[in-house]
Design a protein around this motif. Structure first.
Motif, PDB file in Angstrom:
ATOM      1  N   LEU A  28       0.749  -1.136  -0.085  1.00  0.00           N
ATOM      2  CA  LEU A  28      -0.057   0.142   0.163  1.00  0.00           C
ATOM      3  C   LEU A  28       0.853   1.425   0.173  1.00  0.00           C
ATOM      4  O   LEU A  28       1.991   1.245   0.387  1.00  0.00           O
ATOM      5  CB  LEU A  28      -0.912  -0.061   1.402  1.00  0.00           C
ATOM      6  N   SER A  29       0.424   2.414  -0.545  1.00  0.00           N
ATOM      7  CA  SER A  29       1.212   3.514  -0.617  1.00  0.00           C
ATOM      8  C   SER A  29       1.677   4.034   0.710  1.00  0.00           C
ATOM      9  O   SER A  29       0.941   4.100   1.391  1.00  0.00           O
ATOM     10  CB  SER A  29       0.207   4.626  -1.439  1.00  0.00           C
ATOM     11  N   ASP A  30       2.840   4.656   0.560  1.00  0.00           N
ATOM     12  CA  ASP A  30       3.513   5.529   1.800  1.00  0.00           C
ATOM     13  C   ASP A  30       2.832   6.560   2.027  1.00  0.00           C
ATOM     14  O   ASP A  30       2.931   7.274   3.268  1.00  0.00           O
ATOM     15  CB  ASP A  30       5.041   5.551   1.307  1.00  0.00           C
ATOM     16  N   GLU A  31       1.852   6.921   1.110  1.00  0.00           N
ATOM     17  CA  GLU A  31       0.949   8.348   1.258  1.00  0.00           C
ATOM     18  C   GLU A  31      -0.158   8.044   2.064  1.00  0.00           C
ATOM     19  O   GLU A  31      -1.004   8.969   2.576  1.00  0.00           O
ATOM     20  CB  GLU A  31       0.784   8.843  -0.122  1.00  0.00           C
ATOM     21  N   THR A  32      -0.418   6.757   2.465  1.00  0.00           N
ATOM     22  CA  THR A  32      -1.487   6.310   3.182  1.00  0.00           C
ATOM     23  C   THR A  32      -1.034   5.975   4.484  1.00  0.00           C
ATOM     24  O   THR A  32      -0.396   5.284   4.899  1.00  0.00           O
ATOM     25  CB  THR A  32      -2.358   5.121   2.432  1.00  0.00           C
ATOM     26  N   ILE A  33      -2.176   6.487   5.470  1.00  0.00           N
ATOM     27  CA  ILE A  33      -1.886   6.002   6.820  1.00  0.00           C
ATOM     28  C   ILE A  33      -2.696   4.468   6.979  1.00  0.00           C
ATOM     29  O   ILE A  33      -3.859   4.396   6.623  1.00  0.00           O
ATOM     30  CB  ILE A  33      -2.665   6.882   7.907  1.00  0.00           C
ATOM     31  N   VAL A  34      -1.674   3.474   7.306  1.00  0.00           N
ATOM     32  CA  VAL A  34      -2.425   2.376   7.576  1.00  0.00           C
ATOM     33  C   VAL A  34      -2.351   1.827   9.010  1.00  0.00           C
ATOM     34  O   VAL A  34      -1.140   1.567   9.477  1.00  0.00           O
ATOM     35  CB  VAL A  34      -1.872   1.114   6.598  1.00  0.00           C
ATOM     36  N   ILE A  35      -3.450   1.568   9.990  1.00  0.00           N
ATOM     37  CA  ILE A  35      -3.309   1.162  11.072  1.00  0.00           C
ATOM     38  C   ILE A  35      -3.462  -0.409  11.100  1.00  0.00           C
ATOM     39  O   ILE A  35      -4.457  -0.887  10.729  1.00  0.00           O
ATOM     40  CB  ILE A  35      -4.477   1.847  12.034  1.00  0.00           C
ATOM     41  N   LEU A  36      -2.509  -1.322  11.639  1.00  0.00           N
ATOM     42  CA  LEU A  36      -2.640  -2.649  11.687  1.00  0.00           C
ATOM     43  C   LEU A  36      -2.869  -2.949  13.240  1.00  0.00           C
ATOM     44  O   LEU A  36      -1.868  -2.714  13.948  1.00  0.00           O
ATOM     45  CB  LEU A  36      -1.453  -3.183  11.282  1.00  0.00           C
ATOM     46  N   SER A  37      -4.036  -3.138  13.559  1.00  0.00           N
ATOM     47  CA  SER A  37      -4.516  -3.644  14.814  1.00  0.00           C
ATOM     48  C   SER A  37      -4.292  -5.099  14.990  1.00  0.00           C
ATOM     49  O   SER A  37      -5.168  -5.919  14.439  1.00  0.00           O
ATOM     50  CB  SER A  37      -5.705  -3.144  15.414  1.00  0.00           C
ATOM     51  N   THR A  38      -3.424  -5.543  15.877  1.00  0.00           N
ATOM     52  CA  THR A  38      -3.386  -6.889  16.109  1.00  0.00           C
ATOM     53  C   THR A  38      -2.468  -7.335  17.460  1.00  0.00           C
ATOM     54  O   THR A  38      -2.066  -6.336  18.235  1.00  0.00           O
ATOM     55  CB  THR A  38      -2.366  -7.546  14.985  1.00  0.00           C
ATOM     56  N   HIS A  39      -2.890  -8.648  17.974  1.00  0.00           N
ATOM     57  CA  HIS A  39      -2.002  -9.077  18.951  1.00  0.00           C
ATOM     58  C   HIS A  39      -0.914  -9.964  18.651  1.00  0.00           C
ATOM     59  O   HIS A  39      -0.307 -10.615  19.447  1.00  0.00           O
ATOM     60  CB  HIS A  39      -2.996  -9.782  20.089  1.00  0.00           C
ATOM     61  N   ILE A  40      -0.593 -10.217  17.169  1.00  0.00           N
ATOM     62  CA  ILE A  40       0.515 -10.799  16.750  1.00  0.00           C
ATOM     63  C   ILE A  40       1.761 -10.192  16.453  1.00  0.00           C
ATOM     64  O   ILE A  40       1.730  -9.363  15.498  1.00  0.00           O
ATOM     65  CB  ILE A  40       0.044 -11.710  15.405  1.00  0.00           C
ATOM     66  N   VAL A  41       2.806 -10.287  17.303  1.00  0.00           N
ATOM     67  CA  VAL A  41       3.917  -9.271  17.452  1.00  0.00           C
ATOM     68  C   VAL A  41       4.533  -9.358  15.945  1.00  0.00           C
ATOM     69  O   VAL A  41       4.908  -8.536  15.388  1.00  0.00           O
ATOM     70  CB  VAL A  41       4.836  -9.802  18.331  1.00  0.00           C
ATOM     71  N   GLU A  42       4.561 -10.834  15.389  1.00  0.00           N
ATOM     72  CA  GLU A  42       5.369 -11.066  13.948  1.00  0.00           C
ATOM     73  C   GLU A  42       4.626 -10.029  12.759  1.00  0.00           C
ATOM     74  O   GLU A  42       5.382  -9.552  11.940  1.00  0.00           O
ATOM     75  CB  GLU A  42       5.115 -12.288  13.588  1.00  0.00           C
ATOM     76  N   ASP A  43       3.342  -9.824  13.048  1.00  0.00           N
ATOM     77  CA  ASP A  43       2.689  -8.985  11.812  1.00  0.00           C
ATOM     78  C   ASP A  43       3.377  -7.697  12.025  1.00  0.00           C
ATOM     79  O   ASP A  43       3.568  -6.908  10.918  1.00  0.00           O
ATOM     80  CB  ASP A  43       1.319  -8.924  12.235  1.00  0.00           C
ATOM     81  N   VAL A  44       3.525  -7.018  13.400  1.00  0.00           N
ATOM     82  CA  VAL A  44       4.205  -5.696  13.147  1.00  0.00           C
ATOM     83  C   VAL A  44       5.664  -5.489  12.738  1.00  0.00           C
ATOM     84  O   VAL A  44       6.067  -4.663  12.093  1.00  0.00           O
ATOM     85  CB  VAL A  44       3.824  -5.138  14.771  1.00  0.00           C
ATOM     86  N   LYS A  45       6.493  -6.712  13.517  1.00  0.00           N
ATOM     87  CA  LYS A  45       7.538  -6.715  13.307  1.00  0.00           C
ATOM     88  C   LYS A  45       7.928  -6.651  11.685  1.00  0.00           C
ATOM     89  O   LYS A  45       9.005  -5.901  11.143  1.00  0.00           O
ATOM     90  CB  LYS A  45       8.059  -8.139  13.721  1.00  0.00           C
ATOM     91  N   GLU A  46       7.212  -7.352  10.817  1.00  0.00           N
ATOM     92  CA  GLU A  46       7.607  -7.619   9.285  1.00  0.00           C
ATOM     93  C   GLU A  46       7.090  -6.242   8.738  1.00  0.00           C
ATOM     94  O   GLU A  46       7.476  -6.037   7.507  1.00  0.00           O
ATOM     95  CB  GLU A  46       6.983  -8.836   9.005  1.00  0.00           C
ATOM     96  N   LEU A  47       6.300  -5.235   9.001  1.00  0.00           N
ATOM     97  CA  LEU A  47       5.593  -4.429   8.251  1.00  0.00           C
ATOM     98  C   LEU A  47       5.665  -3.116   8.667  1.00  0.00           C
ATOM     99  O   LEU A  47       5.799  -2.060   7.802  1.00  0.00           O
ATOM    100  CB  LEU A  47       4.225  -4.554   8.395  1.00  0.00           C
ATOM    101  N   CYS A  48       5.868  -2.765  10.188  1.00  0.00           N
ATOM    102  CA  CYS A  48       5.716  -1.424  10.672  1.00  0.00           C
ATOM    103  C   CYS A  48       6.906  -0.688  10.962  1.00  0.00           C
ATOM    104  O   CYS A  48       7.911  -1.335  11.625  1.00  0.00           O
ATOM    105  CB  CYS A  48       4.551  -1.453  11.809  1.00  0.00           C
ATOM    106  N   THR A  49       7.083   0.523  10.737  1.00  0.00           N
ATOM    107  CA  THR A  49       8.031   1.404  11.172  1.00  0.00           C
ATOM    108  C   THR A  49       7.722   2.175  12.346  1.00  0.00           C
ATOM    109  O   THR A  49       8.578   2.904  12.887  1.00  0.00           O
ATOM    110  CB  THR A  49       8.415   2.528  10.032  1.00  0.00           C
TER     111      THR A  49
END
Length: 296
Positions: free
Chosen positions: A180-201
């Motif tokens: 997804l575009s870097d110009e978009t705000i994407v909020i990933l709400s999760t309890h799975i740590v690996e999801d955040v580790k792999e995607l989020c800055t």
């Protein structure tokens, strides 16, 4: 674009205080909101997406006052809730087309091009004529992203999107989010740590309705350097260790618990210092990490 949440609180009629004075600033890109089930993540997502009113506080999305200009928010919002319904006896192609009409895309040629593009983007084009009842869990999640992208949103919220997906479908879905575009705000709400580790800055940890930390995942790892210790113990020994040490996590490896302890120096003989990962950061906050590190 920036989403600014200030002093947001919400108590339900049953007395449960779901949000307690939450403040967050979220910039464009992928933002991970981590927390256990019942932490308040879904309450926060529903409030941002205008599905419920807070008791107090404010939310702005760029120039938009989210709590007062709900229609303006909805025109620029893509939302994939934790559970969403689909018409089972309709194809993905037909339902996306129908939803595009509801979004106000009245030009049939423009609408067809958009629907076709989104089906390709989500890797559903070859299954576009199949009834949604025949879709796997991962395919339904990818369809959910397709419908969320119909209005070219500047804010996308996905709530627990990989729960229940097999590893292959999870990877496909996370790859899609990452594109997804870097110009978009994407909020990933999760309890799975690996999801955040792999995607989020950028990320925040929330528990019991409160923000425990916000910061860059890599920077958060720096705060734990030299303070995470590991030891493999017998099953019957784990409880005693938990009583006397700050055990932040334990997992079974080949039938025996491996403990991770948060401590500034070796807690006991036999513990080895390890390189922390994001799961250690998460558990250290959720299970009582010292508060001096709560601001990164």
């Amino acid at each position: 674009m920036q989403l600014v949440i200030q002093s947001l609180s919400k108590t339900y009629d049953n007395g449960v205080q779901a949000l307690k004075n939450i403040s967050l600033t979220i910039n464009s890109g992928m933002f991970g909101l981590l927390g256990p089930n019942g932490a308040g993540k879904s309450s926060l997502m529903r409030t941002i997406s205008t599905l419920q009113e807070p008791d107090s506080g404010s939310i702005t999305l760029g120039p938009i006052d989210v709590l007062k200009q709900k229609e303006a928010v909805r025109r620029t919002l893509g939302y994939l809730p934790q559970e969403f319904g689909v018409y089972p006896k309709i194809s993905a192609d037909d339902l996306l087309n129908h939803l595009a009409v509801l979004k106000g895309i009245s030009n049939s040629k423009e609408r067809k091009e958009l629907v076709t593009s989104l089906l390709h983007k989500t890797n559903l084009y070859n299954d576009r004529k199949k009834h949604l009842s025949g879709y796997s869990g991962g395919m339904k999640q990818r369809f959910g992203i397709a419908q969320a992208l119909l209005s070219n949103p500047t804010l996308i919220i996905v709530d627990e999107p990989t729960a229940g997906l097999d590893p292959a479908e999870r990877n496909r879905f996370l790859n899609l989010l990452g594109e997804l575009s870097d110009e978009t705000i994407v909020i990933l709400s999760t309890h799975i740590v690996e999801d955040v580790k792999e995607l989020c800055t950028d990320m925040a940890i929330i528990n019991k309705g409160e923000v425990l930390m916000q910061g860059n995942p890599l920077q958060s790892l720096e705060t734990l350097k030299g303070q995470i210790w590991s030891k493999r113990v017998e099953r019957g020994e784990a409880a005693a260790y938990k009583e006397r040490l700050n055990v932040i996590s334990d997992k079974l490896i080949a039938g025996k618990p491996t403990l991770h302890v948060y401590a500034p120096q070796q807690p006991e003989e036999g513990f080895e210092q390890i390189v922390p990962d994001l799961e250690d950061v998460y558990f250290s906050y959720i299970f009582g990490r010292q508060q001096e590190l709560a601001t990164l």
